[in-house]
Design a protein around this motif. Structure first.
Motif, PDB file in Angstrom:
ATOM      1  N   LYS A 583       0.848  -1.191   0.000  1.00  0.00           N
ATOM      2  CA  LYS A 583       0.000   0.000   0.000  1.00  0.00           C
ATOM      3  C   LYS A 583       0.881   1.238   0.000  1.00  0.00           C
ATOM      4  O   LYS A 583       1.991   1.240   0.579  1.00  0.00           O
ATOM      5  CB  LYS A 583      -0.937   0.010   1.209  1.00  0.00           C
ATOM      6  N   VAL A 584       0.344   2.285  -0.623  1.00  0.00           N
ATOM      7  CA  VAL A 584       1.065   3.554  -0.693  1.00  0.00           C
ATOM      8  C   VAL A 584       0.782   4.377   0.566  1.00  0.00           C
ATOM      9  O   VAL A 584      -0.375   4.515   0.986  1.00  0.00           O
ATOM     10  CB  VAL A 584       0.661   4.340  -1.955  1.00  0.00           C
ATOM     11  N   GLY A 585       1.819   4.941   1.135  1.00  0.00           N
ATOM     12  CA  GLY A 585       1.659   5.837   2.287  1.00  0.00           C
ATOM     13  C   GLY A 585       1.178   5.152   3.540  1.00  0.00           C
ATOM     14  O   GLY A 585       0.593   5.800   4.416  1.00  0.00           O
ATOM     15  N   GLN A 586       1.433   3.871   3.665  1.00  0.00           N
ATOM     16  CA  GLN A 586       0.974   3.133   4.855  1.00  0.00           C
ATOM     17  C   GLN A 586       2.038   2.133   5.259  1.00  0.00           C
ATOM     18  O   GLN A 586       2.609   1.434   4.417  1.00  0.00           O
ATOM     19  CB  GLN A 586      -0.338   2.409   4.551  1.00  0.00           C
ATOM     20  N   VAL A 587       2.306   2.041   6.573  1.00  0.00           N
ATOM     21  CA  VAL A 587       3.297   1.111   7.090  1.00  0.00           C
ATOM     22  C   VAL A 587       2.860   0.678   8.489  1.00  0.00           C
ATOM     23  O   VAL A 587       2.138   1.412   9.184  1.00  0.00           O
ATOM     24  CB  VAL A 587       4.694   1.778   7.141  1.00  0.00           C
ATOM     25  N   ASN A 588       3.294  -0.502   8.881  1.00  0.00           N
ATOM     26  CA  ASN A 588       3.019  -1.001  10.232  1.00  0.00           C
ATOM     27  C   ASN A 588       4.166  -0.610  11.158  1.00  0.00           C
ATOM     28  O   ASN A 588       5.297  -1.109  11.013  1.00  0.00           O
ATOM     29  CB  ASN A 588       2.854  -2.517  10.229  1.00  0.00           C
ATOM     30  N   GLY A 589       3.874   0.302  12.067  1.00  0.00           N
ATOM     31  CA  GLY A 589       4.839   0.631  13.111  1.00  0.00           C
ATOM     32  C   GLY A 589       4.652  -0.322  14.282  1.00  0.00           C
ATOM     33  O   GLY A 589       3.671  -1.067  14.361  1.00  0.00           O
ATOM     34  N   LEU A 590       5.583  -0.310  15.219  1.00  0.00           N
ATOM     35  CA  LEU A 590       5.516  -1.206  16.381  1.00  0.00           C
ATOM     36  C   LEU A 590       5.534  -0.359  17.656  1.00  0.00           C
ATOM     37  O   LEU A 590       6.408   0.495  17.831  1.00  0.00           O
ATOM     38  CB  LEU A 590       6.689  -2.185  16.373  1.00  0.00           C
ATOM     39  N   SER A 591       4.563  -0.624  18.524  1.00  0.00           N
ATOM     40  CA  SER A 591       4.427   0.134  19.770  1.00  0.00           C
ATOM     41  C   SER A 591       4.565  -0.799  20.955  1.00  0.00           C
ATOM     42  O   SER A 591       4.321  -2.004  20.859  1.00  0.00           O
ATOM     43  CB  SER A 591       3.055   0.834  19.819  1.00  0.00           C
ATOM     44  N   VAL A 592       4.948  -0.231  22.075  1.00  0.00           N
ATOM     45  CA  VAL A 592       5.050  -0.977  23.332  1.00  0.00           C
ATOM     46  C   VAL A 592       4.039  -0.413  24.313  1.00  0.00           C
ATOM     47  O   VAL A 592       3.935   0.803  24.494  1.00  0.00           O
ATOM     48  CB  VAL A 592       6.476  -0.879  23.917  1.00  0.00           C
ATOM     49  N   TYR A 593       3.281  -1.309  24.930  1.00  0.00           N
ATOM     50  CA  TYR A 593       2.320  -0.938  25.971  1.00  0.00           C
ATOM     51  C   TYR A 593       2.912  -1.353  27.310  1.00  0.00           C
ATOM     52  O   TYR A 593       3.173  -2.537  27.540  1.00  0.00           O
ATOM     53  CB  TYR A 593       0.983  -1.654  25.760  1.00  0.00           C
TER      54      TYR A 593
END
Length: 831
Positions: A583-593
């Motif tokens: 997809k254009v302009g979309q990425v999966n970032g990774l977060s910590v809770y």
């Protein structure tokens, strides 16, 4: 648009994803083969600082122990203080006695250890002896006869004076009579008429009746005045004789008991001759006893006074002034005292002066009600306190600073409402001679060091406890010896070497670096206990590696409810996460809770939209007040990198919005700045990004990918999502290469990587990352400022040129004609 797949040179091999403890290299079979650990593990820096602080006796060398909970701060302090030489002479006993010269300031007596009780017993025996023997002196027949003769001598003098006065009064026709004056009677000179004594009022009536002449009346009046003067003078002499008699009787009584008192107190003076202050006290006691000898005389019992609705009070000790208050008794202390005060309120630390409320509401106190606190009990030794407890207790911090600074300990009650205080006692201060050890965290230390000028003067030693230690064979053996001690102390089954290895691997995971082991042994011992529990459930004699893994799994399961709920939302596609396609302009970032008791990672969809404009990069999280300062900084750094790469020849004429989709709480940290950069480049170049690869890492203005925290949790979080939706063999994560040494992934993640079902890529620059996500070369800038055709940077640069040209064309179209501008200027404005 052609795509060229880049070789997987950045992929991290499975061998680097987790450190496996080499079980075969361990030189023991079970922890039962080892001696229990008696050493402090992994805290050499702190140990050296503490020993220095304990050995230096100079003022101000008190110790602040800084570190996280569970790093062994309390255990270390207790162990080191227990190792101190117990053969040293314990500190002095402290006693308070009555100050006969200034009763409001009780006197302090210091005696060698175990002598305080002896002094108290000696004074009690003295009073008992005098109570028993002094009455015997007063009951002696010879004493009573001599006393009686002495009193009769003075009585005879009084009698002669009165007899002379009576004779004189009678010769002049008067008589002495007792006249009632209210509740009292007083002697009075009364005239005699015939054989009757009459008052002057009656005598005046006789004058009127002619029974007595006026001349006789006036004469008697003159005689009355003169005789009254004589009467007053005589009774004044009588009172002097009575006073002289009391003084002589007192001197007689004192002379009678003086040898007895001197002998009794002389023995004490001889016994305590080496203590000049105590000898002076005994001399004051002797003087006071002699001056108040009546209190030793037998007394008739007085009936108790009953007052309705007022409770009866116990009888007061009439010999209270001669008692001894043993404030600190070191008779059972071995060496220097070590006091660990777990409740450091004002009373417990500094002691108090107790008060007694009388039957009628009066408040009183005395030196026997002075009570010692931890400072006095630890004087001459060591006092251990918790810093936070000290700071939150009212009045304690300022008082303890004042005590350490002035080197004296004063016992006073804590009186926030001093107007209602009921005691004026001020006991003699005690010289401060102890070492204070305060345990707290590093944040509290720096706050005090920065904002409290006294702190740095009175706590000159900082003992910093580390949370990690280097991982080597010696460290693993220390872990095993520590487990041996836990099993021996608490009666748990011992560990096989596989169990020790599993605990060591867990320690590396907690350390956040596979080359380190954690020193937060509170967490280690908790896992060890739970592993012992699961071993007992399996009815095995030894704890194995599987039991440790089971304990870790169960520990996580107990607290992972929120994690499972978020996972469920992702599986139901309520939280929309794409793990396939491009997809254009979309990425999966990774977060910590971080929930406090549990930390886990999950992917977050990051999107970017670009358009013509002059707004630059818009951080939607910041505009919505959902962005933390570190995240804001990351976006600004990202902007700096973009300007350096693409705005050297022309200004950036675009508007781009970055957003964490479906994020309704705050976003903090800069670990998403690389993902945001990739989303921006994709949106601008219109080159799609692989959705099966999640990204974490921060970027600097030079395009370098910087390490981040929580890398293991982030990888595992994305792996769980991919496994739930189905592993395709193309999925994976992209992490900073500088985080590879921090990898300590779960065994199931490592196994998936081994089988090629999941991948971990390590990158050092933004160019490497964009190539993995797009499958296209990033493109390096040429000397003429252009980029190779077909590269991502080529498409970005071309798009920026197009936007710049469109912006110029748009500006030309909307620019008004000069004549129109002048005409508009001449038209009057409407209000």
């Amino acid at each position: 648009m052609s795509k060229t797949r880049r070789k997987k040179s950045t992929e991290v091999p499975a061998s680097k994803l987790r450190w496996k403890c080499p079980v075969d290299e361990l030189d023991f079979a079970t922890t039962e083969d080892l001696q229990p650990s008696t050493e402090i593990i992994g805290q050499e820096r702190a140990l050296r600082a503490i020993r220095l602080g304990l050995d230096i006796e100079s003022p101000g060398y008190n110790i602040y122990v800084a570190g996280f909970v569970g790093t062994g701060r309390n255990t270390t302090i207790k162990r080191l203080l227990e190792e101190l030489d117990k053969g040293e002479t314990p500190p002095s006993d402290l006693c308070y006695v009555h100050n006969f010269r200034n009763p409001d300031m009780p006197s302090l007596i210091e005696l060698p250890a175990a002598c305080g009780k002896g002094l108290r017993n000696d004074m009690s025996l003295l009073i008992e002896t005098l109570q028993r023997n002094i009455p015997l002196v007063f009951e002696n027949e010879r004493y009573q006869e001599s006393r009686k003769k002495l009193i009769e001598t003075f009585k005879e003098r009084e009698k002669q004076l009165l007899k002379t006065l009576e004779k004189q009064v009678e010769e002049e026709g008067f008589v002495l009579a007792q006249i009632q004056a209210g509740p009292y009677t007083r002697p009075e000179v009364v005239p005699v008429v015939g054989e009757d004594a009459v008052s002057f009022d009656t005598l005046e009536k006789y004058v009127e009746e002619g029974k007595v002449t006026r001349e006789d009346f006036d004469k008697r009046k003159e005689q009355y005045k003169r005789l009254s003067t004589e009467l007053e003078s005589t009774f004044k002499d009588v009172r002097k004789i009575e006073k002289e008699m009391r003084q002589e009787v007192e001197r007689f009584d004192m002379k009678a008991v003086l040898p007895l008192v001197k002998d009794a107190i002389g023995e004490l003076i001889q016994k305590y001759a080496d203590y000049r202050k105590l000898v002076t006290y005994f001399e004051d006691v002797e003087k006071d006893i002699i001056e108040n000898i009546d209190r030793f005389k037998p007394k008739a019992e007085q009936p108790a006074m009953f007052t309705p609705f007022v409770p009866m009070q116990p009888a007061q000790d009439e010999f209270l002034e001669y008692r001894v208050n043993v404030l600190v008794d070191n008779s059972e202390t071995k060496g220097r005292p070590v006091i660990i005060e777990t409740t450091p309120n004002y009373r417990n630390l500094f002691g108090t002066i107790e008060r007694v409320v009388g039957r009628f509401g009066e408040v009183r106190s005395d030196f026997t009600r002075v009570k010692a606190g931890s400072l006095l009990r630890a004087n001459g030794g060591y006092l251990v306190l918790n810093a936070l407890d000290v700071l939150i207790e009212p009045g304690v911090w300022h008082a303890i600073k004042r005590t350490i600074r002035n080197r004296v300990i004063e016992v006073q009650p804590y009186d926030p409402f001093y107007l209602f205080a009921g005691t004026s006692l001020k006991p003699e201060p005690v010289d401060f001679n102890l070492k204070v050890v305060m345990i707290g965290d590093a944040y509290l230390y720096h706050l005090l060091y920065t904002y409290d000028e006294d702190f740095k003067k009175i706590f000159k030693i900082k003992a910093d406890f580390d949370t990690v230690m280097p991982r080597d064979k010696g460290a693993i053996r220390d872990y095993a010896a520590f487990l041996t001690r836990v099993c021996a102390d608490e009666g748990h089954p011992h560990f096989e070497k596989t169990g020790v290895a599993a605990v060591a691997e867990y320690g590396a995971r907690l350390a956040g670096n596979r080359e380190k082991l954690t020193t937060r042994f509170l967490k280690i011992v908790d896992i060890a206990r739970e592993a012992c529990y699961w071993a007992s459930k399996d009815k095995t004699k030894l704890v194995q590696g599987g039991h440790v893994e089971k304990a870790i799994e169960e520990k996580i399961y107990r607290v992972k409810l929120v994690e499972e709920k978020i996972q469920e939302l992702i599986e139901r596609d309520v939280l929309m996460i794409d793990i396939e396609g491009e997809k254009v302009g979309q990425v999966n970032g990774l977060s910590v809770y971080d929930l406090g008791d549990h930390v886990f990672g999950r992917p977050s969809k990051i999107t970017c939209q670009t358009s013509m404009g002059r707004a630059g990069i818009i951080n939607i999280e910041r505009e919505a007040n959902l962005s933390g300062r570190t995240h804001d900084k990351g976006v600004l750094i990202l902007s700096g990198y973009i300007r350096a790469m693409y705005a050297r020849e022309r200004p950036l004429t675009l508007s781009a919005s970055l957003c964490f989709e479906q994020s309704y709480t705050g976003v903090e940290g800069d670990s998403a700045s690389a993902a945001e950069l990739f989303a921006f480049l994709s949106s601008l170049s219109e080159v799609p990004l692989r959705q099966e690869v999640a990204v974490t890492g921060s970027v600097n203005q030079k395009g370098d990918i910087q390490p981040i925290g929580g890398v293991n949790e982030k990888i595992e979080g994305f792996f769980d999502v991919c496994r739930a939706k189905g592993l395709s063999g193309r999925q994976g994560v992209m992490i900073p290469a500088r985080n590879v040494d921090d990898l300590m992934l779960r065994p199931d993640v490592v196994e998936a990587v081994k089988k090629g079902k999941f991948h971990v890529h390590a990158i050092t620059t933004a160019e490497e990352g964009i190539e993995i996500l797009t499958g296209m070369p990033a493109g390096k800038r040429r000397a003429d400022g252009t980029y190779p055709k077909g590269s991502v940077n080529f498409h970005v640069d071309r798009k920026l040129s197009e936007l710049s040209e469109k912006m110029k064309s748009f500006a030309e179209k909307v620019k008004p004609e000069p004549e129109e501008e002048e005409a508009d200027a001449e038209e009057p404005s409407e209000s």
